[in-house]
Design a protein around this motif. Structure first.
Motif, PDB file in Angstrom:
ATOM      1  N   GLY A  65      24.050  -3.252 107.795  1.00 33.87           N
ATOM      2  CA  GLY A  65      24.822  -2.299 108.204  1.00 33.87           C
ATOM      3  C   GLY A  65      23.860  -2.039 109.563  1.00 33.87           C
ATOM      4  O   GLY A  65      22.893  -2.600 110.018  1.00 33.87           O
ATOM      5  N   ASP A  66      24.156  -0.600 110.166  1.00 33.81           N
ATOM      6  CA  ASP A  66      23.418  -0.309 111.157  1.00 33.81           C
ATOM      7  C   ASP A  66      22.034   0.766 110.965  1.00 33.81           C
ATOM      8  O   ASP A  66      21.285   1.010 111.691  1.00 33.81           O
ATOM      9  N   LYS A  67      21.839   0.887 109.301  1.00 31.67           N
ATOM     10  CA  LYS A  67      20.610   1.704 109.293  1.00 31.67           C
ATOM     11  C   LYS A  67      19.817   1.250 107.910  1.00 31.67           C
ATOM     12  O   LYS A  67      18.906   1.779 107.579  1.00 31.67           O
ATOM     13  N   THR A  68      20.327   0.374 107.282  1.00 28.94           N
ATOM     14  CA  THR A  68      19.651  -0.222 106.220  1.00 28.94           C
ATOM     15  C   THR A  68      18.836  -1.495 106.464  1.00 28.94           C
ATOM     16  O   THR A  68      19.169  -2.356 107.208  1.00 28.94           O
ATOM     17  N   HIS A  69      17.599  -1.226 106.080  1.00 28.21           N
ATOM     18  CA  HIS A  69      16.660  -2.250 106.209  1.00 28.21           C
ATOM     19  C   HIS A  69      16.279  -2.738 104.835  1.00 28.21           C
ATOM     20  O   HIS A  69      16.229  -1.871 103.848  1.00 28.21           O
ATOM     21  N   PHE A  70      16.146  -4.196 104.712  1.00 25.22           N
ATOM     22  CA  PHE A  70      15.696  -4.595 103.155  1.00 25.22           C
ATOM     23  C   PHE A  70      14.543  -5.357 103.240  1.00 25.22           C
ATOM     24  O   PHE A  70      14.389  -6.224 104.518  1.00 25.22           O
ATOM     25  N   PHE A  71      13.825  -5.482 102.269  1.00 22.17           N
ATOM     26  CA  PHE A  71      12.498  -6.258 102.164  1.00 22.17           C
ATOM     27  C   PHE A  71      12.855  -6.952 100.770  1.00 22.17           C
ATOM     28  O   PHE A  71      13.398  -6.451  99.804  1.00 22.17           O
ATOM     29  N   ALA A  72      12.929  -8.331 100.917  1.00 23.47           N
ATOM     30  CA  ALA A  72      12.794  -8.994  99.651  1.00 23.47           C
ATOM     31  C   ALA A  72      11.542  -9.462  99.598  1.00 23.47           C
ATOM     32  O   ALA A  72      10.814 -10.404 100.311  1.00 23.47           O
ATOM     33  N   LEU A  73      10.620  -8.878  98.382  1.00 24.75           N
ATOM     34  CA  LEU A  73       9.388  -9.036  98.267  1.00 24.75           C
ATOM     35  C   LEU A  73       9.099 -10.191  97.553  1.00 24.75           C
ATOM     36  O   LEU A  73       9.875 -10.476  96.410  1.00 24.75           O
ATOM     37  N   PRO A  74       7.853 -10.950  97.485  1.00 28.94           N
ATOM     38  CA  PRO A  74       7.695 -11.997  96.441  1.00 28.94           C
ATOM     39  C   PRO A  74       7.511 -11.659  94.923  1.00 28.94           C
ATOM     40  O   PRO A  74       6.944 -10.051  94.849  1.00 28.94           O
ATOM     41  N   GLY A  75       7.606 -12.530  93.917  1.00 29.83           N
ATOM     42  CA  GLY A  75       7.525 -11.957  92.663  1.00 29.83           C
ATOM     43  C   GLY A  75       6.196 -11.787  92.255  1.00 29.83           C
ATOM     44  O   GLY A  75       5.866 -10.917  91.234  1.00 29.83           O
ATOM     45  N   ASN A  76       5.210 -12.733  92.684  1.00 26.96           N
ATOM     46  CA  ASN A  76       3.898 -12.430  92.027  1.00 26.96           C
ATOM     47  C   ASN A  76       3.422 -11.231  92.252  1.00 26.96           C
ATOM     48  O   ASN A  76       3.628 -10.625  93.555  1.00 26.96           O
ATOM     49  N   PRO A  77       2.967 -10.574  91.155  1.00 26.10           N
ATOM     50  CA  PRO A  77       2.639  -9.012  91.234  1.00 26.10           C
ATOM     51  C   PRO A  77       1.630  -8.731  92.493  1.00 26.10           C
ATOM     52  O   PRO A  77       1.758  -7.709  93.026  1.00 26.10           O
ATOM     53  N   VAL A  78       0.542  -9.764  92.559  1.00 27.89           N
ATOM     54  CA  VAL A  78      -0.243  -9.212  93.659  1.00 27.89           C
ATOM     55  C   VAL A  78       0.481  -9.442  94.898  1.00 27.89           C
ATOM     56  O   VAL A  78       0.049  -8.641  95.788  1.00 27.89           O
ATOM     57  N   SER A  79       1.262 -10.484  95.200  1.00 29.89           N
ATOM     58  CA  SER A  79       1.701 -10.731  96.433  1.00 29.89           C
ATOM     59  C   SER A  79       2.580  -9.533  96.623  1.00 29.89           C
ATOM     60  O   SER A  79       2.798  -8.896  97.873  1.00 29.89           O
ATOM     61  N   SER A  80       3.206  -8.928  95.702  1.00 31.24           N
ATOM     62  CA  SER A  80       4.055  -7.697  95.716  1.00 31.24           C
ATOM     63  C   SER A  80       3.336  -6.619  96.344  1.00 31.24           C
ATOM     64  O   SER A  80       3.814  -5.910  97.089  1.00 31.24           O
ATOM     65  N   LEU A  81       2.220  -6.274  95.600  1.00 28.69           N
ATOM     66  CA  LEU A  81       1.316  -5.315  96.236  1.00 28.69           C
ATOM     67  C   LEU A  81       0.875  -5.447  97.690  1.00 28.69           C
ATOM     68  O   LEU A  81       0.985  -4.363  98.401  1.00 28.69           O
ATOM     69  N   VAL A  82       0.487  -6.697  97.741  1.00 25.01           N
ATOM     70  CA  VAL A  82      -0.192  -6.968  99.281  1.00 25.01           C
ATOM     71  C   VAL A  82       1.115  -6.745 100.265  1.00 25.01           C
ATOM     72  O   VAL A  82       0.928  -6.252 101.317  1.00 25.01           O
ATOM     73  N   THR A  83       2.006  -7.557 100.163  1.00 23.55           N
ATOM     74  CA  THR A  83       3.050  -7.340 101.079  1.00 23.55           C
ATOM     75  C   THR A  83       3.790  -6.189 101.242  1.00 23.55           C
ATOM     76  O   THR A  83       4.179  -5.666 102.137  1.00 23.55           O
ATOM     77  N   PHE A  84       3.548  -5.203 100.344  1.00 26.97           N
ATOM     78  CA  PHE A  84       4.135  -3.653 100.339  1.00 26.97           C
ATOM     79  C   PHE A  84       3.235  -2.941 101.384  1.00 26.97           C
ATOM     80  O   PHE A  84       3.793  -2.157 102.369  1.00 26.97           O
ATOM     81  N   LYS A  85       1.905  -3.234 101.169  1.00 22.93           N
ATOM     82  CA  LYS A  85       1.158  -2.663 102.150  1.00 22.93           C
ATOM     83  C   LYS A  85       1.241  -3.174 103.653  1.00 22.93           C
ATOM     84  O   LYS A  85       1.315  -2.656 104.647  1.00 22.93           O
ATOM     85  N   LEU A  86       1.231  -4.649 103.819  1.00 28.33           N
ATOM     86  CA  LEU A  86       1.420  -5.161 105.146  1.00 28.33           C
ATOM     87  C   LEU A  86       2.833  -5.130 105.790  1.00 28.33           C
ATOM     88  O   LEU A  86       2.652  -5.106 107.051  1.00 28.33           O
ATOM     89  N   PHE A  87       3.868  -5.060 104.998  1.00 28.28           N
ATOM     90  CA  PHE A  87       5.196  -4.737 105.931  1.00 28.28           C
ATOM     91  C   PHE A  87       5.829  -3.527 105.429  1.00 28.28           C
ATOM     92  O   PHE A  87       6.546  -3.022 106.436  1.00 28.28           O
TER      93      PHE A  87
END
Ligand code: AMP
Ligand code: MG
Length: 400
Positions: free
Chosen positions: A283-305
């Motif tokens: 739609g015109d206001k929703t942003h989605f992130f599909a973050l990786p499953g590996n727990p550390v990847s999840s933490l790092v990609t949260f910070k980076l993106f």
């Protein structure tokens, strides 16, 4: 594949910024982001006053009287400024209004008072220990620009300036979902093949700290129909964040479902950890992130993106603190991707040192016990040797 900077820029460009604002009291303001620049209601200091307990006098009077002035009257806190009688000194306390006619204060420790006469050791410099009205900030002055996230320290300035309410952006609503047939929440005994879900839990905690309104979408099986039904209401949120299933495996259903609901903007970034990652819009206001499953990847990609995206959504420009540190161990690696290692930062004699911690597998959470920063390795770097200078990003300032 995109570089980290390209991916971050692509996200920034595709953010629909917050529109809704609300007015809240200072008590509720920490962690929220300003939507309007607050203005000082008063000058600070609000009136000329004393910085110390002591004696207020006029420098010309004191010189004329050769260092001795009779004490007459008292300036105390909370009262209107008095009038200094020519040829006298007035007792004054910290924060008390400067009496008219006075231009200098002597601290009480150096003044001897005998029979009502104050003896000054030497003439002070005119203006000594006087705080002048407005020398800190002026009434009407903008205290902060918009997009400032309010920290506890800011409450002091806002309160001192007489600001009781601030206009902030309404909290972003964020739906958080974990995907994976193997996931169960902690508190339930594990069956063989199952693991405890940790990404959604950590993502929710990080979002709350950033002032978001979190909607917990729970754990969803790797089944396109189920996931589709959970995400069907995605347009109602500002952000949707999923974990897991973002890669290209048979059971990686997240991209497929997002592609049905909206547009996927990119899904591979040249970083480690965190390569399988998707960003997109519904739609015109929703942003989605599909973050990786590996727990550390999840933490790092949260910070980076996700953090930069939230900052942009709040009309701000994201940046993090990068510092140069001396590295304390060797590391060889295959160049090609920018890499973030979990590190232990410490200071000694004012110098910053970083150790790349053992146990860097992106499934390894035990390493987080010692982690207080990330070591950033450039795409082309083959690694480092003890004593080399590396770039680090502190994750906390508490290094105890
Ligand atoms: P995936 O990205 O779904 O292929 O998952 C990669 C790895 O991360 C697998 O070992 C998963 O079991 C694990 N994993 C996925 N999601 C989570 C989660 N929410 N919490 C903990 N581990 C997870
Ligand atoms: Mg999975």
């Amino acid at each position: 594949m995109l570089s980290l900077e390209q991916a971050q820029a692509a996200i920034r460009e595709r953010i629909t910024r917050a529109q809704r604002t609300q007015i809240i009291t200072l008590n509720d303001a920490v962690g929220r982001t300003l939507a309007r620049a607050p203005m000082a209601v008063v000058d600070n200091p609000a009136f000329d006053n004393s910085a110390m307990d002591g004696y207020a006098y006029n420098a010309v009077d004191l010189a004329r009287a050769q260092g001795k002035l009779p004490v007459q009257g008292e300036a105390s806190c909370g009262s209107a400024p008095g009038m200094l009688t020519t040829g006298t000194t007035m007792r004054i306390f910290t924060g008390a209004p400067l009496p008219r006619g006075a231009d200098t204060i002597a601290i009480q420790e150096v003044v001897q008072v005998q029979d009502g006469v104050a003896v000054f050791p030497a003439a002070g410099k005119r203006e000594d220990f006087i705080r002048r009205r407005g020398e800190d900030f002026r009434s009407g002055e903008e205290l902060y620009p918009i997009a400032r996230r309010i920290a506890p320290m800011d409450i002091a300035l806002l309160a001192a300036a007489g600001v009781s309410e601030v206009e902030v952006f309404a909290k972003p609503t964020v739906l958080v979902v974990a995907t994976g047939d193997e996931l169960v929440p902690p508190g339930v005994p594990l069956q063989i093949g199952q693991i405890y879900e940790s990404n959604r839990a950590a993502t929710i905690a990080q979002l709350r700290q950033l002032g978001a309104e979190v909607i917990d979408g729970g754990i969803v099986k790797d089944n396109p129909a189920t996931l589709h039904s959970v995400l069907a209401g995605a347009v109602n949120y500002d952000f949707v964040i999923t974990s897991g299933g973002a890669s290209v495996g048979d059971h990686d259903v997240v991209k497929q479902v997002f592609a049905q609901l909206g547009n996927i903007e990119f899904w591979r970034v040249k970083i480690k950890p965190g390569k399988p990652l998707a960003f997109g819009r519904v739609g015109d206001k929703t942003h989605f992130f599909a973050l990786p499953g590996n727990p550390v990847s999840s933490l790092v990609t949260f910070k980076l993106f996700v953090e930069p995206a939230l900052k942009a959504w709040h009309h701000g420009v994201w940046a993090w603190l990068e510092l140069a540190a001396t590295v304390e161990n060797d590391l060889r690696r295959t160049p090609g991707r920018m890499e973030f290692l979990r590190g232990r930062l410490r200071t000694e004699n004012g110098r910053l040192y970083a150790q790349a911690l053992p146990g860097q597998g992106s499934h390894m959470l035990g390493t987080l016990r010692l982690t207080n920063g990330l070591i950033k390795i450039g795409e082309e770097s083959p690694g480092f040797k003890v004593g080399d200078t590396v770039t680090v990003v502190p994750l906390t300032l508490d290094v105890s």
